[in-house]
Design an enzyme around this catalytic site. Structure first.
Site, PDB file in Angstrom:
ATOM      1  N   HIS A 112     -11.160  -2.031   4.074  1.00 37.71           N
ATOM      2  CA  HIS A 112     -11.135  -1.900   5.365  1.00 37.71           C
ATOM      3  C   HIS A 112     -12.232  -0.264   5.656  1.00 37.71           C
ATOM      4  O   HIS A 112     -11.790   0.299   6.718  1.00 37.71           O
ATOM      5  CB  HIS A 112      -9.912  -1.897   5.879  1.00 37.71           C
ATOM      6  CG  HIS A 112      -9.125  -0.603   5.232  1.00 37.71           C
ATOM      7  ND1 HIS A 112      -9.146  -0.630   3.656  1.00 37.71           N
ATOM      8  CD2 HIS A 112      -8.047   0.677   5.645  1.00 37.71           C
ATOM      9  CE1 HIS A 112      -8.021   0.345   3.389  1.00 37.71           C
ATOM     10  NE2 HIS A 112      -8.070   1.189   4.357  1.00 37.71           N
ATOM     11  N   ASP A 113     -12.571   0.534   4.639  1.00 43.69           N
ATOM     12  CA  ASP A 113     -13.201   1.585   5.020  1.00 43.69           C
ATOM     13  C   ASP A 113     -14.621   1.920   5.206  1.00 43.69           C
ATOM     14  O   ASP A 113     -15.035   2.661   5.306  1.00 43.69           O
ATOM     15  CB  ASP A 113     -12.540   2.233   3.501  1.00 43.69           C
ATOM     16  CG  ASP A 113     -11.016   2.692   3.991  1.00 43.69           C
ATOM     17  OD1 ASP A 113     -10.468   2.943   5.285  1.00 43.69           O
ATOM     18  OD2 ASP A 113     -10.351   3.238   2.702  1.00 43.69           O
ATOM     19  N   GLU A 139      -6.366   3.518  -5.253  1.00 49.18           N
ATOM     20  CA  GLU A 139      -7.361   3.613  -4.775  1.00 49.18           C
ATOM     21  C   GLU A 139      -8.807   4.980  -5.292  1.00 49.18           C
ATOM     22  O   GLU A 139      -7.535   6.498  -5.016  1.00 49.18           O
ATOM     23  CB  GLU A 139      -7.006   4.011  -3.736  1.00 49.18           C
ATOM     24  CG  GLU A 139      -8.915   4.308  -2.525  1.00 49.18           C
ATOM     25  CD  GLU A 139      -8.894   4.619  -1.407  1.00 49.18           C
ATOM     26  OE1 GLU A 139      -9.467   4.329  -0.550  1.00 49.18           O
ATOM     27  OE2 GLU A 139      -7.506   5.368  -1.015  1.00 49.18           O
ATOM     28  N   ASP A 194       0.764  -1.640  -0.187  1.00 42.66           N
ATOM     29  CA  ASP A 194      -0.187   0.010  -0.096  1.00 42.66           C
ATOM     30  C   ASP A 194       0.591   1.198   0.142  1.00 42.66           C
ATOM     31  O   ASP A 194       1.861   1.640   0.825  1.00 42.66           O
ATOM     32  CB  ASP A 194      -0.638   0.357   1.274  1.00 42.66           C
ATOM     33  CG  ASP A 194      -2.175   0.554   1.100  1.00 42.66           C
ATOM     34  OD1 ASP A 194      -2.302   1.790   0.294  1.00 42.66           O
ATOM     35  OD2 ASP A 194      -3.108   0.257   1.913  1.00 42.66           O
ATOM     36  N   ASP A 227      -2.594   4.621  -1.763  1.00 42.94           N
ATOM     37  CA  ASP A 227      -3.940   5.340  -1.529  1.00 42.94           C
ATOM     38  C   ASP A 227      -4.300   6.931  -2.136  1.00 42.94           C
ATOM     39  O   ASP A 227      -3.509   7.747  -2.620  1.00 42.94           O
ATOM     40  CB  ASP A 227      -3.245   5.423  -0.221  1.00 42.94           C
ATOM     41  CG  ASP A 227      -4.465   5.852   1.252  1.00 42.94           C
ATOM     42  OD1 ASP A 227      -5.087   5.306   1.416  1.00 42.94           O
ATOM     43  OD2 ASP A 227      -3.975   6.640   1.437  1.00 42.94           O
TER      44      ASP A 227
HETATM   45  C1  GLC Z   1      -8.039   5.931   2.019  1.00 44.90           C
HETATM   46  C2  GLC Z   1      -7.455   4.146   3.659  1.00 44.90           C
HETATM   47  C3  GLC Z   1      -8.098   4.945   4.529  1.00 44.90           C
HETATM   48  C4  GLC Z   1      -7.536   5.719   5.281  1.00 44.90           C
HETATM   49  C5  GLC Z   1      -7.601   7.456   3.916  1.00 44.90           C
HETATM   50  C6  GLC Z   1      -5.695   7.935   4.184  1.00 44.90           C
HETATM   51  O1  GLC Z   1      -9.006   6.195   1.893  1.00 44.90           O
HETATM   52  O2  GLC Z   1      -7.953   3.363   2.596  1.00 44.90           O
HETATM   53  O3  GLC Z   1      -7.857   3.813   5.495  1.00 44.90           O
HETATM   54  O4  GLC Z   1      -7.935   6.983   6.113  1.00 44.90           O
HETATM   55  O5  GLC Z   1      -6.994   6.923   3.019  1.00 44.90           O
HETATM   56  O6  GLC Z   1      -4.818   8.088   4.314  1.00 44.90           O
END
Ligand code: GLC
Length: 574
Positions: free
Chosen positions: A345-346, A284, A119, A221
């Site tokens: 995970h979000d 993402e 990641d 990310d």
């Molecule tokens: C992404 C991650 C999340 C995190 C955010 C800020 O969306 O998946 O878990 O809190 O970025 O880094």
């Protein structure tokens, strides 16, 4: 539904169907599995997962049949946002282990032909990263411009109206130098300035560091956040905002995300990845489909896979899902390879969003759609969204903004391996609680039950692995009527008919003969059943039927009815 034509037209344009197998990139044939390292397997007894834990579970990935694992961040971090606040990009956080553990993991994974994705968190660092410590030390520091610093507004307030995803203004005042810095997330996660070539070059080197070690790629990310407006203009007010939405949605993020220049930055990242053979770049991106597909790049020189999160929000209705699949297929650029995600995970667990029974149907959907599927750890055993007591909330988003109900902890709870104390996850109390039913809902127990969710996932992954039609065949929507979604995946003479009952009422599906044999069924009990003339579907049932070679696809004209009435045989194709 008359969407068939568009799907077929699009599939004719796609490349991999017509390519010799050996020329197809591995990630187009792969099933990816997301590991949330804090919650996978603890070996040092601190209640938090670690790299040695993942190493000890390598055989599990082989049993399940996945081809690649993506690890949420394992880099050195103060863990304010559980690793998404990096203080050293080229080191492993001691909580997870040492670099030697990582090297062992990578080598062992590769030995069993499992690919490993990291990641990469390039949008922001931790405020404890030495770059930021320097940057904030004085206005003249050479690293000042590595972050986004602005003077206060004339009234002393923030420079503009930009809002943080994690609540409040996205600007944090820094007393020492009398300026504000921008943070799209926590104030302890300052955003890097990707317009500064030194930042770009340094981050490219970070990528090379891991690529040289042999990692197979990155999930990047918040990639659509990387560039912000050079003039720092106010974001417009969102006229459609409703009180149930997170507060940052009061504004349209016109000047903070999805800017045209971000695509140049992503092309730069892709170039680095392409310096190494067969590496994968996933982005993402939470954007509507038409904006999302721009992240393939007009000539496919950006991310290989912009994560497609459309199923995370979809209402669980056959028509809506059929439309969504069709819109996505139609929006894909020529040669752009699709992908699908059911959980991460979000977002709340799939079992919580649509119920446990439908989560099985969703598993069939995920693993039979055209495009690379990404599984979220624990979904294969039907982990629930665990209710978190106020004193156990750990997620900063849960604490700051959304409150108890929607914090992300409930989807990040420990993997449940067996019925031993703490579900075999740890020797001591885990950092987040287990599901209530953990003594029954764990890998060891579910493995023994042929009808379990775990065994369904295993059979589905296996079916996909063995079937070229499922991996790279064309997608043909047959119909989406009531609760039933019906489509075919076809490659040459191999055709798979997928029938999903998205409801809790049994249905009878009648057609001119979809002759075939059941390859996978939700409970496993119908596998091997010969199908002829009509199909009865139980409540929440899904089937993959391998069609007999003589079946003419154009002859499948379905008619549905509630199973309470007698079945009707369509006679329009005698
Ligand atoms: C992404 C991650 C999340 C995190 C955010 C800020 O969306 O998946 O878990 O809190 O970025 O880094």
């Amino acid at each position: 539904m008359h969407l068939r034509q568009r799907s077929e037209t699009h599939s004719e344009r796609t490349r991999s169907e017509h390519m010799p197998v050996e020329q197809i990139p591995w990630w187009q044939r792969a099933t990816i599995y997301q590991v949330y390292p804090r919650s996978f397997q603890d070996t040092d007894g601190d209640g938090v997962g670690d790299l040695r834990g993942i190493i000890s579970r390598l055989p599990y990935f082989a049993e399940l049949g996945v081809d690649a694992i993506w690890l949420s961040p394992i880099f050195r971090s103060p863990m304010k946002d559980f690793g998404y606040d990096v203080s050293n990009y080229v080191d492993i956080d001691p909580l997870f282990g040492m670099m030697g553990d990582f090297d062992t993991l990578l080598e062992a994974a590769h030995k069993q032909s499992l690919r490993l994705l990291l990641d990469f968190v390039p949008n922001h660092t931790s405020d404890q990263h030495p770059w930021f410590v320097e940057s904030r030390s004085s206005r003249r520091n050479p690293k000042r411009d590595w972050y986004l610093w602005r003077d206060p507004a004339p009234d002393g307030g923030p420079p503009n109206n930009w809002l943080s995803e994690f609540g409040g203004s996205a600007w944090q005042f820094d007393n020492a130098t009398g300026q504000y810095y921008y943070h799209a997330f926590l104030s302890s996660q300052p955003d890097l300035n990707w317009r500064n070539p030194k930042v770009v070059n340094t981050m490219h080197e970070v990528m090379r560091f891991w690529l040289r070690k042999g990692v197979n790629g990155f999930r990047v990310d918040v990639i659509w956040h990387l560039i912000k407006d050079a003039q720092f203009r106010d974001n417009p007010v969102n006229p459609d905002y409703t009180a149930d939405q997170p507060p940052n949605q009061k504004l349209v993020p016109l000047y903070t995300t999805d800017l045209p220049e971000v695509h140049d930055v992503i092309r730069g990242l892709r170039k680095i990845v392409d310096e190494f053979p067969e590496r994968l770049l996933i982005g993402e991106i939470y954007l509507p489909l038409d904006r999302l597909v721009a992240y393939y790049g007009s000539d496919l020189r950006e991310t290989h896979l912009p994560f497609n999160f459309s199923l995370l929000k979809a209402r669980w209705h056959a028509r809506e899902i059929a439309t969504l699949i069709d819109s996505y297929e139609a929006a894909l650029p020529d040669g752009g390879w699709p992908n699908w995600v059911l959980g991460n995970h979000d977002r709340p667990r799939i079992a919580a969003r649509i119920g446990l029974a439908q989560a099985r149907v969703a598993a069939i959907l995920l693993l039979t759609l055209r495009g690379t599927p990404t599984l979220y750890y624990g979904d294969e055993i039907g982990l629930a969204q665990v209710p978190i007591q106020p004193d156990r909330i750990r997620d900063p988003l849960g604490k700051n903004v959304i409150g108890l109900k929607l914090g992300r902890d409930g989807a990040r709870t420990p993997m449940q391996w067996n019925a031993e104390p703490h579900a075999g996850f740890s020797q001591s109390e885990p950092w987040l609680p287990l599901t209530e039913d953990w003594t029954a809902r764990n890998v060891e127990t579910l493995k023994k039950d042929d009808t379990s969710m775990y065994n369904l996932y295993r059979r589905l992954i296996e079916a996909r692995r063995r079937s070229e039609a499922l991996k790279r065949g064309s997608y043909h929507l047959i119909s989406a009527e009531g609760d039933v979604l019906l489509y075919v995946r076809a490659l040459g003479s191999e055709r798979m008919l997928i029938i999903l009952n998205l409801g809790a009422t049994p249905v009878a599906f009648v057609s001119t003969p979809p002759k075939g044999i059941v390859l996978v069924s939700t409970s496993g009990e119908r596998e091997g059943e010969l199908i002829d003339l009509n199909v009865q579907l139980g409540a929440n049932e899904g089937l993959i039927i391998k069609l007999a070679p003589e079946v003419d696809l154009s002859s499948i004209e379905p008619g549905f009815q509630n199973s309470m009435s007698p079945p009707v045989i369509h006679a329009n194709n005698p």
